[in-house]
Design a protein around this motif. Structure first.
Motif, PDB file in Angstrom:
ATOM      1  N   GLN A  82       0.813  -1.216   0.000  1.00  0.00           N
ATOM      2  CA  GLN A  82       0.000   0.000   0.000  1.00  0.00           C
ATOM      3  C   GLN A  82       0.851   1.273   0.000  1.00  0.00           C
ATOM      4  O   GLN A  82       0.322   2.369  -0.179  1.00  0.00           O
ATOM      5  CB  GLN A  82      -0.919   0.011   1.235  1.00  0.00           C
ATOM      6  CG  GLN A  82      -1.919  -1.135   1.263  1.00  0.00           C
ATOM      7  CD  GLN A  82      -2.920  -1.046   0.131  1.00  0.00           C
ATOM      8  OE1 GLN A  82      -3.362   0.038  -0.229  1.00  0.00           O
ATOM      9  NE2 GLN A  82      -3.275  -2.196  -0.446  1.00  0.00           N
ATOM     10  N   ALA A 222      -8.735   5.765   4.894  1.00  0.00           N
ATOM     11  CA  ALA A 222      -9.723   4.866   4.274  1.00  0.00           C
ATOM     12  C   ALA A 222      -9.046   3.599   3.760  1.00  0.00           C
ATOM     13  O   ALA A 222      -9.581   2.489   3.876  1.00  0.00           O
ATOM     14  CB  ALA A 222     -10.457   5.585   3.153  1.00  0.00           C
ATOM     15  N   ARG A 223      -7.864   3.752   3.155  1.00  0.00           N
ATOM     16  CA  ARG A 223      -7.147   2.583   2.644  1.00  0.00           C
ATOM     17  C   ARG A 223      -6.778   1.634   3.775  1.00  0.00           C
ATOM     18  O   ARG A 223      -6.864   0.413   3.635  1.00  0.00           O
ATOM     19  CB  ARG A 223      -5.878   3.038   1.916  1.00  0.00           C
ATOM     20  CG  ARG A 223      -6.129   3.443   0.458  1.00  0.00           C
ATOM     21  CD  ARG A 223      -4.815   3.538  -0.273  1.00  0.00           C
ATOM     22  NE  ARG A 223      -3.915   4.516   0.352  1.00  0.00           N
ATOM     23  CZ  ARG A 223      -2.611   4.586   0.144  1.00  0.00           C
ATOM     24  NH1 ARG A 223      -2.028   3.732  -0.675  1.00  0.00           N
ATOM     25  NH2 ARG A 223      -1.882   5.508   0.717  1.00  0.00           N
ATOM     26  N   ARG A 225      -8.305   1.286   6.671  1.00  0.00           N
ATOM     27  CA  ARG A 225      -9.506   0.622   7.200  1.00  0.00           C
ATOM     28  C   ARG A 225      -9.970  -0.512   6.273  1.00  0.00           C
ATOM     29  O   ARG A 225     -10.491  -1.528   6.742  1.00  0.00           O
ATOM     30  CB  ARG A 225     -10.632   1.652   7.390  1.00  0.00           C
ATOM     31  CG  ARG A 225     -10.390   2.607   8.550  1.00  0.00           C
ATOM     32  CD  ARG A 225     -11.624   3.444   8.848  1.00  0.00           C
ATOM     33  NE  ARG A 225     -11.408   4.286  10.016  1.00  0.00           N
ATOM     34  CZ  ARG A 225     -11.049   5.560   9.961  1.00  0.00           C
ATOM     35  NH1 ARG A 225     -10.871   6.151   8.777  1.00  0.00           N
ATOM     36  NH2 ARG A 225     -10.871   6.262  11.063  1.00  0.00           N
ATOM     37  N   ARG A 226      -9.782  -0.320   4.976  1.00  0.00           N
ATOM     38  CA  ARG A 226     -10.243  -1.332   4.023  1.00  0.00           C
ATOM     39  C   ARG A 226      -9.468  -2.646   4.155  1.00  0.00           C
ATOM     40  O   ARG A 226     -10.013  -3.727   3.902  1.00  0.00           O
ATOM     41  CB  ARG A 226     -10.137  -0.817   2.584  1.00  0.00           C
ATOM     42  CG  ARG A 226     -11.279   0.106   2.179  1.00  0.00           C
ATOM     43  CD  ARG A 226     -11.341   0.253   0.658  1.00  0.00           C
ATOM     44  NE  ARG A 226     -10.132   0.842   0.098  1.00  0.00           N
ATOM     45  CZ  ARG A 226      -9.947   2.149  -0.070  1.00  0.00           C
ATOM     46  NH1 ARG A 226     -10.909   3.007   0.257  1.00  0.00           N
ATOM     47  NH2 ARG A 226      -8.823   2.603  -0.592  1.00  0.00           N
TER      48      ARG A 226
END
Length: 840
Positions: A82, A222-223, A225-226
């Motif tokens: 990521q 957000a990334r 949490r995903r």
């Protein structure tokens, strides 16, 4: 003219040192208790934040997981796949060395540098950091820890873990830059990730991951949490601190209310003392008024006195409060550790805001208390001020008005306490209004009781028998306030005693019912999938013992319920263990549903704080997504702030096997339990241990007593302040009634008779305070049990009457008043008639 009046004021205070000391003491004690509680409570909570910052540094977020931790592959995935660079993996757990407990923290030294941790700021040597990683079993400790343990660089420290004894080599000492980081680091041992995983048995696991992310970068959050697994949550640093404060909010409010009770009792003491300072100079004030001094000048004179007394008393109170806070911090930290969460270290932290609150309270309370006597001194005409009878007549009229106001305050207080929803603050305000209302009724109640006593004793012992009651009534403007202050302190004592006694009785019954097994095996708190197999082997070995009839088991874990990290107790229950559950609410055949269907039982505190009822659905996060669990019962529980109860079958359907936290052993009939305990104990390796249900019961009740130690301490402080109030009233009366007592001595009353009269008067004051405090204490206990503690902790308990509490309350009031009257009685009895009758 103002300089002359100021000089007269100073001269009067210096000529009456007892009055001055008692006035300062009244202000100082009230301020000291409030400041001490504020400092101790805030320091304990701030220490939690500082400890977090000591090893998290500038981290803005933290990824936390339930028991079992995070797979370390998650860190690699986030950083490599990521591209999220500002991440720091953490492995942490608790270890012991003799009687000391340490938090072992494993970090990645090179990644950690950007987070500016308290320890990291001291080192820039890359070689040193490489050594921490390259050399197995190496660690860092603070200089203070090394000195306390008599260790130096290259020495080894032996620690006890869930996997047995381990040794770590100290390669450097940390030098904290200030007291806060010193206190935080004194309870830590820092290693690299691999060493911590090995020592704690957390192979391939992380306890948490710190992140340094700008709040504005919502896309990054957000990334994260995903890709988080089902057992993980992303929390901001502020969320963690707020969660801890919310958890202890009820405890904090209760403590501060006890401090404010002390200030309220002190307020009456201040009012009493300032009234004496005014009344003793009524002749002087009358003369000044006759000479042309204006009402405004008299008012300014009294307010100025009060202001400077308030400054001096508040300064003394703050100094006393800081010293008292040192002792209270230990008690408060112990309670937070036992009931809420682990505090690794706690040091007293003093901030200008906390001191400012103490200053405002001291000045405000004193000036508020002096307003009535100051206004009284300016309201009356000069000649009226010179007549003592006018003062008492005015006070008696005021008592009727105060009685009506007291009834109104009581009604408002009851309404607030009973009909204010779940608000703890409004409930406590209701108790304060109740106490204040009953305090306003105290002088009226005192006059009625004194009339009755005067009639009874007058018939038995003549004029001398009537005098003590008459003396109390004649000086009601002063004795009434002292009695009210003592009554409030004793009523609070009775109320707290009844509440604590009721709670103790309820917890005793609950523990005796809940502890069904004969023996309990405690297993290490750090649970991982790797340790589960060893737990299962131990359980099978226990079940195969010839003297063991059956077993039960518990696994204490944390799962995500309704997007909150929630404690869950996972049980394997036999029929006997099930009888230990007491249900407040239930629906249908609880145990069949518990084992066969996707259901949970909630404890009463959880149900209260989360507004959960039987039949509702709680969503639990699993690897298979959100799963609904129906609430089938509400269980009575007093062990914590609330948790869920789940069957082992339901747990293993969705979550990894983490073994057991405890195993209950049920022996066969007529088995020697001591012998069985010794046999099983030989099978267990430290830190595993075995205890009888009796030992656990006694340890639990000891923990219960510990949680109320701070309450007992503050309650006695209130009683001491009330004692000072009665003492100050009697000492001031001694100065004011010198001529009256001189007349009694002149007409033949002996010193012994005079001493008996004064002690009789103080005894009556204590008796009235105690009698009135009994019903008031019952009202306070009712509100504490059924309003305050329900709202604070979600616990319900039965009211248990204890006659001994009533007798102790009466004895406390009576003894306090008698003791407070001994010195004045002796001093008055030694007064010579000629000196007493001489005009000043």
């Amino acid at each position: 003219m103002s300089s002359v009046l100021d000089r007269a004021s100073r001269n009067f205070l210096w000529r009456h040192p007892w009055q001055l000391v008692l006035a300062l003491l009244g202000i100082a004690l009230g301020v000291a208790v409030v400041v001490a509680i504020e400092l101790a409570m805030e320091s304990a909570l701030a220490s939690f934040d500082q400890t977090r910052k000591a090893f998290s540094g500038a981290a803005t977020h933290r990824i936390v997981a339930g028991d079992g931790g995070l797979d370390e592959k998650l860190y690699t995935r986030m950083r490599v796949e990521q591209g999220i660079q500002q991440l720091s993996p953490i492995v942490s757990g608790y270890v012991r060395r003799s009687d000391d407990s340490f938090r072992l923290i494993g970090i990645d030294p090179f990644v950690e540098r950007s987070f500016q941790s308290a320890w990291q700021k001291q080192y820039s040597d890359v070689g040193f950091l490489a050594r921490l990683i390259a050399e197995p079993g190496t660690a860092l400790v603070s200089e203070q820890t090394a000195a306390r343990l008599h260790l130096k660089v290259d020495d080894e420290i032996s620690i006890e873990t869930g996997n047995g004894e381990r040794r770590l080599k100290i390669i450097a000492l940390l030098s904290p830059t200030h007291a806060v980081s010193e206190q935080a680091l004194s309870g830590m041992i820092i290693t690299d990730i691999a060493t911590a995983q090995e020592v704690l048995g957390l192979y391939g696991r992380l306890s948490s991951i710190d992140a340094l992310i700008d709040e504005d970068v919502s896309e990054t959050l957000a990334r994260i949490r995903r890709i988080l697994p089902a057992n993980a949550l992303l929390l901001s640093a502020g969320d963690q601190s707020q969660a801890m404060r919310e958890m202890t909010r009820a405890f904090s409010i209760n403590l501060k209310s006890l401090g404010l009770l002390s200030l309220l009792v002190g307020l009456f003491l201040i009012y009493n003392t300032m009234t004496f300072l005014v009344v003793q100079r009524r002749r002087l004030i009358g003369s000044l008024r006759a000479m042309g001094v204006t009402r405004r000048q008299v008012f300014q004179l009294i307010i100025n006195e009060a202001f400077w007394l308030a400054i001096a008393g508040t300064a003394i109170g703050i100094a006393l409060g800081v010293m008292l806070a040192q002792g209270l911090l230990h008690l408060i930290s112990g309670t937070i550790n036992a009931v809420y969460f682990r505090l690794d270290a706690a040091s007293l932290m003093i901030t200008p805001v906390q001191l400012g609150k103490g200053i405002l309270l001291g000045l405000g309370a004193t000036l508020l208390a002096v307003l009535p006597p100051a206004l009284e001194a300016t309201r009356l005409p000069p000649m009226t001020v010179l007549i003592r009878s006018q003062l008492e007549s005015g006070v008696r009229r005021l008592i009727k008005v105060a009685g009506v106001a007291g009834g109104l305050f009581i009604a408002i207080g009851l309404a607030l306490a009973l009909w204010s929803g779940k608000s703890i603050s409004l409930g406590l305000i209701g108790i304060f209004l109740l106490l204040f209302g009953f305090a306003l009724l105290t002088p009226f109640f005192t006059l009625m009781v004194m009339k009755l006593i005067e009639r009874i004793f007058g018939r038995i012992s003549g004029i001398l028998g009537r005098l003590p009651a008459r003396m109390v009534s004649a000086e009601i403007s002063r004795t009434g306030i002292a009695i009210a202050a003592l009554m409030m302190a004793v009523a609070a004592t009775i109320g707290m005693d009844l509440m604590i006694g009721s709670f103790r009785h309820t917890v005793q019954e609950w523990l005796q019912g809940a502890l069904r097994a004969d023996l309990y095996v405690a297993l290490p708190a750090e649970k991982t999938p790797a340790s589960a197999s060893e737990d299962h082997r131990l359980k099978a070995k226990l079940a195969a013992h010839a003297d063991v009839q059956m077993l039960s088991s518990l696994l204490a874990v944390s799962l995500i319920a309704n997007d909150e990290l929630t404690k869950v107790s996972v049980y394997e229950l036999n029929p006997q263990a099930r009888r230990g559950f007491v249900f407040k609410q239930s629906a249908g055949t609880v145990w069949d549903q518990f084992e066969r269907e996707q259901t949970v039982i909630v404890t009463e505190p959880y149900a209260y704080h989360h507004d959960v009822k039987v039949g509702q659905i709680i969503m639990l996060r699993t690897e298979k997504g959100q799963q609904p669990f129906q609430v089938i019962a509400v269980e009575a529980d007093y062990s914590d702030q609330g948790h869920l109860v789940m069957s082992r079958r339901n747990y293993e359907r969705y979550w990894p096997d983490l073994g057991y936290s405890g195993i209950g052993v049920y022996a066969k009939p007529d088995v020697d339990l001591k012998r069985l305990e010794d046999q099983l104990g030989q099978w267990l390796k430290a830190p595993r241990s075995i205890q009888s249900n009796r030992a656990i019961y006694e340890a639990s009740m000891g923990l219960f007593e510990q949680t109320f130690t701070i309450t007992e301490t503050l309650r006695w402080l209130s009683a001491i302040i009330a004692f000072v109030g009665v003492f100050s009233a009697l000492m001031a009366l001694q100065f004011e009634r010198t001529r009256q007592l001189g007349v009694l001595r002149a007409i033949g009353v002996t010193p012994a008779q005079l001493t008996a009269l004064i002690i009789g008067e103080t005894g009556l004051m204590g008796l009235v305070a105690g009698l009135f405090a009994v019903p008031v204490g019952y009202v306070v206990a009712y509100v504490l049990i059924f309003v305050i503690y329900l709202r604070s902790f979600g616990w319900t308990m039965a009211f248990h009457f204890n006659a001994a509490v009533v007798y102790q309350g009466l004895a406390l009031a009576f003894a306090a008043a008698l003791l407070a009257g001994v010195l004045p009685a002796l001093k008055m009895a030694r007064t010579r008639p000629a000196e007493a009758l001489r005009n000043e």
